[in-house]
Design an enzyme around this catalytic site. Structure first.
Site, PDB file in Angstrom:
ATOM      1  N   SER A 188       0.862  -1.417  -0.041  1.00  0.00           N
ATOM      2  CA  SER A 188      -0.024   0.070   0.008  1.00  0.00           C
ATOM      3  C   SER A 188       0.821   1.242   0.069  1.00  0.00           C
ATOM      4  O   SER A 188       2.151   1.285   0.364  1.00  0.00           O
ATOM      5  CB  SER A 188      -0.858  -0.083   1.171  1.00  0.00           C
ATOM      6  OG  SER A 188      -0.200   0.440   2.488  1.00  0.00           O
ATOM      7  N   LYS A 189       0.152   2.283  -0.299  1.00  0.00           N
ATOM      8  CA  LYS A 189       1.105   3.615  -0.287  1.00  0.00           C
ATOM      9  C   LYS A 189       1.544   3.940   1.204  1.00  0.00           C
ATOM     10  O   LYS A 189       2.581   4.459   1.400  1.00  0.00           O
ATOM     11  CB  LYS A 189      -0.113   4.722  -0.661  1.00  0.00           C
ATOM     12  CG  LYS A 189       0.613   6.308  -0.751  1.00  0.00           C
ATOM     13  CD  LYS A 189       0.068   7.105  -1.377  1.00  0.00           C
ATOM     14  CE  LYS A 189       0.592   8.367  -1.510  1.00  0.00           C
ATOM     15  NZ  LYS A 189       1.388   8.861  -0.097  1.00  0.00           N
ATOM     16  N   ARG A 190       1.165   3.371   2.065  1.00  0.00           N
ATOM     17  CA  ARG A 190       1.336   3.703   3.688  1.00  0.00           C
ATOM     18  C   ARG A 190       2.532   2.864   3.706  1.00  0.00           C
ATOM     19  O   ARG A 190       3.691   3.330   4.497  1.00  0.00           O
ATOM     20  CB  ARG A 190       0.188   2.987   4.636  1.00  0.00           C
ATOM     21  CG  ARG A 190      -0.834   3.855   4.901  1.00  0.00           C
ATOM     22  CD  ARG A 190      -0.934   4.283   6.326  1.00  0.00           C
ATOM     23  NE  ARG A 190      -0.819   3.256   7.205  1.00  0.00           N
ATOM     24  CZ  ARG A 190      -1.640   2.484   7.798  1.00  0.00           C
ATOM     25  NH1 ARG A 190      -2.760   2.364   7.467  1.00  0.00           N
ATOM     26  NH2 ARG A 190      -1.343   1.419   8.697  1.00  0.00           N
TER      27      ARG A 190
END
Ligand code: GLU
Length: 513
Positions: free
Chosen positions: A264-266
């Site tokens: 994910s972007k996180r």
């Protein structure tokens, strides 16, 4: 021309993420490996989720990698338009056909009525509160209302949707090229809306209609679309296109570096690597730096992404786009998720950077120098590039590692000063500076023998002086070969830097004393 036609069909609801880029690449490579066509179709029917700039971003990202569509909203083609919002009438026609043939129906239920249905089911402990073969008989739709009632509601302008009439007891099967046979029982599926109340289609209808009309032979997309595939298969059947339905290939997920779940972007933010191909500024003004701006080369990105879910069947790792266009095969796409390893991306980047011509590398460094307002001769730029290039992973590293060759240190690493600088070091360097000043020839070798002479006088080994010498010349504790640094910056600059350091660090020694 072959009959192979594949499409990349992003929705412009945000920036393309690395997974989307891989899907685009695999589609492109599959098409090229089979002399087929690669189509880019913009799926923008979910108007509420459109993000300004996202469509343009898709073009920009593909352009950066050199993945050029054969047909697209920009490139045109025989099946234009390639933007779904410009094809709304087409979808409506097929939705009405499905209603006419009893494969779909009008539904007038208000949001409150839908909620009431879900609450009712929940209260009776039904796990899936779906609009389906069981519940549709008690809802307000053209299956339960008379034709006159339906007409009246429409005439009154009551909003309605069109839902697919999913058969209650049917096995839906299809063979996925990557995952093998997939079987779903229709009782687990709901009566999906295919046309929304505003007249726009949902993704499912538009996607299937376009894949058919655009003669798509293979649907290659991310695994997250696998649950939608049975519905699409049903749509092909209901629209009498079963015989020409495309083959499906659902690509494995891209996993977090530790393999635990989807990347994910996180994760990317947390671990400090990009997730978007090129930089993206969202409508709120938040910026995310892209792979491109971080210094990843398109060649490296292509090679990296190609192997993130596909293997060539050998130990070979290095492939150019042209080579992949020949070698890529669907059969070697892996089934299991592919762990994202940024170290590998950097390894490819370093490889492709080293492979660049000196001229290209000089251009990178020149751009950095210009940005810093530094003027240097082409000779010196070339010398620095040759000296530094093996240490560089990114183009900007040529500047990062090479700047000591253009700029005298403004400050000196204080910890090292404390540890490595003292009167004796200063004295040896003072003598060295004087001997350099007096010398006639200049090269790394000359610098080495002058230093050797000084060390012999005090009976020191190189190890005792090198940290101080590096500190004086660069202000730092680590870096490339010092003799070569002295050669490249030149005799005079070497002396200047030594003298400067001796003068500036003299106070520190006194302070300490
Ligand atoms: N519009 C879908 C997306 O955003 C396309 C999925 C597909 O390829 O069918 O990814």
């Amino acid at each position: 021309m072959s009959n192979i036609r594949v499409r990349f069909a992003p929705s412009p609801t945000g920036p393309l993420h690395i997974g989307g880029l891989r899907t685009a690449l695999y589609n492109y490579l599959f098409a090229k490996s089979r002399q087929g066509e690669f189509i880019l179709r913009i799926e923008d029917t979910d108007q509420a989720r459109l993000v300004p700039g996202a469509e343009q971003y898709i073009f920009q990202a593909l352009d950066w990698l050199g993945i050029t569509p054969d047909e697209s909203p920009l490139h045109g083609g025989p099946y234009a338009p390639y933007r779904q919002s410009e094809r709304v009438d087409i979808y409506r026609k097929y939705a009405l056909q499905l209603v006419d043939e009893g494969k779909a129906y009008y539904a007038f239920d208000s949001p409150d009525e839908l909620q009431a249905m879900r609450d009712r089911l929940k209260a009776s402990k039904v796990a899936n509160q779906q609009y389906n073969a069981i519940t549709r008989v008690s809802m307000r739709n053209s299956l339960t209302l008379s034709a006159t009632q339906v007409e009246e509601l429409m005439a009154e302008g009551v909003p309605y949707v069109i839902r697919l009439k999913v058969p209650p007891k049917e096995d839906i099967r299809f063979e996925d090229r990557i995952r093998g046979w997939v079987k779903v029982h229709s009782s687990t599926m709901d009566d999906k809306v295919i046309l929304k109340s505003g007249g726009f289609p949902t993704y499912h209808l538009a996607n299937v209609v376009d894949d058919h009309l655009m003669k798509i032979s293979h649907v290659i997309r991310g695994e997250e679309w696998l649950p939608s595939a049975p519905l699409h298969v049903l749509l092909y059947k209901f629209l009498h296109w079963e015989d020409s339905k495309p083959e499906f290939a659902h690509l494995p997920l891209i996993l977090k570096p530790d393999g635990n779940g989807k990347l994910s972007k996180r994760d990317a933010d947390k671990q400090g690597f990009p997730i978007y191909p090129v930089s993206w500024t969202d409508p709120e003004g938040d910026q995310s730096v892209g792979f491109k701006e971080r210094g990843y080369l398109p060649e490296a990105m292509i090679n990296f992404l190609a192997l993130l879910g596909w293997n060539p069947g050998s130990e070979r790792e290095l492939f150019t786009l042209k080579e992949l266009e020949r070698e890529f095969s669907m059969d070697r796409i892996v089934k299991s998720g592919a762990k994202f390893d940024i170290g590998k991306a950097q390894w490819f980047n370093q490889h492709y950077l080293r492979n660049k011509s000196s001229g290209e590398l000089c251009d990178y460094l020149k751009a950095s120098l210009e940005a810093q307002g530094i003027v240097a001769t082409p000779d010196k730029i070339l010398q620095v590039v040759e000296f530094i290039k093996d240490r560089a992973v990114f183009p900007q590293d040529l500047w990062e590692h090479g700047k000591v060759l253009f700029l005298a240190p403004e400050q000196y690493d204080q910890k090292l000063v404390q540890k490595k600088w003292n009167h004796q070091v200063a004295e040896v360097l003072q003598n060295l500076s004087e001997s350099i000043e007096a010398s006639s020839e200049w090269s790394a070798e000359a610098a080495h023998s002058l230093l050797e002479e000084q060390l012999e006088r005090v009976n020191w080994g190189f190890g005792k002086i090198l940290p101080g010498l590096r500190l004086a010349l660069t202000g730092e504790g680590k870096g490339p070969d010092l003799m070569k640094i002295m050669e490249i910056i030149g005799k005079q600059e070497t002396c200047n830097r030594l003298n400067n350091a001796i003068a500036r660090l003299a106070n520190i020694i006194i302070d300490r004393a």
